[in-house]
Design a protein around this motif. Structure first.
Motif, mmCIF file in Angstrom:
data_model
loop_
_atom_site.group_PDB
_atom_site.id
_atom_site.type_symbol
_atom_site.label_atom_id
_atom_site.label_comp_id
_atom_site.label_asym_id
_atom_site.label_seq_id
_atom_site.Cartn_x
_atom_site.Cartn_y
_atom_site.Cartn_z
ATOM 1 N N LEU A 142 0.835 -1.183 0.000
ATOM 2 C CA LEU A 142 0.000 0.000 0.000
ATOM 3 C C LEU A 142 0.877 1.243 0.000
ATOM 4 O O LEU A 142 1.553 1.546 0.982
ATOM 5 C CB LEU A 142 -0.929 0.031 1.209
ATOM 6 N N GLY A 143 0.870 1.943 -1.129
ATOM 7 C CA GLY A 143 1.522 3.240 -1.205
ATOM 8 C C GLY A 143 0.496 4.336 -0.994
ATOM 9 O O GLY A 143 -0.553 4.126 -0.383
ATOM 10 N N THR A 189 8.941 2.950 -1.882
ATOM 11 C CA THR A 189 8.832 2.762 -3.322
ATOM 12 C C THR A 189 10.198 2.518 -3.949
ATOM 13 O O THR A 189 10.394 1.596 -4.748
ATOM 14 C CB THR A 189 8.165 3.995 -3.968
ATOM 15 N N HIS A 190 11.170 3.345 -3.577
ATOM 16 C CA HIS A 190 12.512 3.193 -4.129
ATOM 17 C C HIS A 190 13.135 1.861 -3.728
ATOM 18 O O HIS A 190 13.786 1.191 -4.546
ATOM 19 C CB HIS A 190 13.395 4.352 -3.659
ATOM 20 N N ALA A 203 6.414 -7.213 -7.432
ATOM 21 C CA ALA A 203 5.692 -6.327 -6.506
ATOM 22 C C ALA A 203 4.710 -5.437 -7.253
ATOM 23 O O ALA A 203 4.946 -5.038 -8.401
ATOM 24 C CB ALA A 203 6.677 -5.459 -5.722
ATOM 25 N N THR A 204 3.611 -5.138 -6.570
ATOM 26 C CA THR A 204 2.628 -4.170 -7.041
ATOM 27 C C THR A 204 2.469 -3.106 -5.969
ATOM 28 O O THR A 204 2.137 -3.417 -4.823
ATOM 29 C CB THR A 204 1.262 -4.840 -7.303
ATOM 30 N N ASP A 205 2.754 -1.871 -6.328
ATOM 31 C CA ASP A 205 2.628 -0.741 -5.406
ATOM 32 C C ASP A 205 1.314 -0.040 -5.713
ATOM 33 O O ASP A 205 1.097 0.441 -6.830
ATOM 34 C CB ASP A 205 3.804 0.210 -5.619
ATOM 35 N N LEU A 206 0.412 -0.008 -4.748
ATOM 36 C CA LEU A 206 -0.912 0.584 -4.926
ATOM 37 C C LEU A 206 -0.918 1.968 -4.289
ATOM 38 O O LEU A 206 -1.019 2.095 -3.066
ATOM 39 C CB LEU A 206 -1.979 -0.308 -4.306
ATOM 40 N N ASN A 207 -0.792 2.990 -5.113
ATOM 41 C CA ASN A 207 -0.827 4.356 -4.603
ATOM 42 C C ASN A 207 -2.277 4.752 -4.360
ATOM 43 O O ASN A 207 -2.991 5.184 -5.258
ATOM 44 C CB ASN A 207 -0.155 5.307 -5.588
ATOM 45 N N GLN A 208 -2.676 4.596 -3.106
ATOM 46 C CA GLN A 208 -4.076 4.742 -2.751
ATOM 47 C C GLN A 208 -4.432 6.183 -2.435
ATOM 48 O O GLN A 208 -3.654 6.922 -1.837
ATOM 49 C CB GLN A 208 -4.397 3.864 -1.541
ATOM 50 N N GLY A 209 -5.632 6.585 -2.838
ATOM 51 C CA GLY A 209 -6.164 7.884 -2.468
ATOM 52 C C GLY A 209 -6.731 7.847 -1.060
ATOM 53 O O GLY A 209 -6.490 6.918 -0.282
#
Length: 395
Positions: A142-143, A189-190, A203-209
């Motif tokens: 969770l990003g 993230t980096h 990996a999947t980074d989910l940039n959530q609102g």
């Protein structure tokens, strides 16, 4: 599949763990329960009554016959973490186990350090444990959309193609985080991108609102399964706070001019996005970034929507602009892309009158639990916590 949900006792993690278990996955929650400790330290309490995690999980198994294993410990404790991963041997790790509040990270030096150590070191530990123990495991992290800031160009999903001096390349989208919390997510993230590139992790980074709502199919099964609904100035998010303020007759507190625009999504879409990411894993060595939101609103637009919905319910709702405790642009361009999850099958729940009615009804039901001293913001970006400014250490 076998899925570990770190931070599974928290707002997004709890709803996700139940949702994945209900869909037939073998789920384990790994959590050090520090979120409850932070509430005690800051002398705040969520609106809804939250039972001990063991009691919640007992009730879940009674209702569904689908047990969820509980592993109590810290992602920053590598011996504990690695042994848990070695024993459970997950095919996916959904990583919610981080301090998730921007105001919390701005309270003081100590809280900023606590946030960054907890988030960055815990995430690094997971990456090393994956490399050494479960190299084919898929990390669903969770990003946050807050990593991007508010640039004066469209926000792409993780990457941007740039042409410079006659040459072209696709590079990670520039980051302009707005707090020490958001900075910790940029570091994550980096580190994940590096681990995928060097070690071949997936990996999947989910940039959530900004997430709103309290009800999912699973959490409404029983009172003991109810989710958190935070309204205080440290952990409360905009729409949830507005609904609770409306329920108790307090003006909706819009920070500054109210033009701050962000991506928003229903908690029901959060859990569905996680499920989609788990069911469609990244390839070995691939670092995917999806922007996880469904709609964009300004803070003023949200306040007007809550005022209209509350008035229809007979609530006397007013809006008040207060000094902005944050350092941020209050009027800006904002246009973020969010097509990848939709392409994979997400069917969004858009903010509607019925959803607002549901959220307001929950707020009204539990409004006797509201601590009116926690309605206004306690933390300013330039000074830190109100208590600390007065010489009283928070926590």
């Amino acid at each position: 599949m076998r899925v570990i949900v770190t931070g599974g006792d928290g707002y997004c993690g709890w709803a996700t763990a139940l949702h994945l278990a209900n869909r037939g996955h073998d789920v384990a929650i790994l959590d050090n329960l520090v979120r409850r400790s932070w509430d005690n330290q800051l002398r705040i309490e969520t609106l809804t009554p939250i039972a001990p995690i063991q009691r919640r999980l007992e009730r879940w198994e009674q209702l569904t016959g689908k047990p969820i294993e509980l592993m109590v410990g810290d992602c920053c404790d590598y011996p504990f973490l690695s042994e848990s991963i070695r024993r459970f041997h997950p095919e996916a790790i959904v990583h919610f186990g981080e301090q998730r509040s921007a105001p919390f990270s701005m309270i003081s030096r100590e809280r900023a350090v606590e946030t960054q150590v907890n988030n960055v070191v815990g995430n690094l530990n997971i990456l090393f444990a994956m490399r050494d123990l479960v190299p084919d495991c898929h990390l669903v992290k969770l990003g946050t959309m807050g990593e991007y800031g508010t640039p004066n160009i469209d926000i792409e999903e993780g990457y941007i193609t740039i042409e410079h001096n006659g040459r072209k390349d696709t590079l990670p989208y520039p980051k302009q985080p707005g707090s020490f919390y958001h900075l910790s997510k940029v570091h994550d993230t980096h580190n994940i991108h590096f681990a995928c590139r060097i070690w071949g992790l997936r990996a999947t980074d989910l940039n959530q609102g900004v997430v709103y709502g309290v009800i999912t199919e699973e959490t409404e099964m029983d009172e003991l399964l109810i989710n958190r609904l935070d309204y205080d100035g440290v952990f409360g998010t905009a729409l949830n706070r507005f609904c609770i303020q409306a329920a108790v007759g307090h003006p909706l507190t819009v920070y500054g001019k109210g033009g701050q625009t962000r991506g928003f999504l229903d908690i029901r879409d959060t859990v569905r996005c996680i499920e989609i990411a788990c069911n469609n894993p990244a390839d070995s060595g691939e670092f995917r970034v999806y922007n996880q939101f469904t709609e964009q609103f300004s803070v003023s637009q949200l306040a007007e929507k809550v005022k209209e919905a509350g008035s229809k319910m007979g609530l006397d709702v007013t809006i008040e602009h207060v000094d902005n405790p944050r350092v941020e642009r209050e009027e800006h361009y904002y246009n973020a892309k969010n097509t990848k999850l939709l392409d994979l099958g997400l069917q969004p729940h858009y903010l509607s009158d019925s959803l607002l009615d549901s959220l307001l009804n929950v707020a009204v039901k539990y409004r006797d639990r509201v601590d009116m001293k926690e309605i206004l913001p306690r933390v300013t970006w330039k000074k830190g916590a109100v208590e600390e400014a007065a010489g009283v250490k928070v926590g």
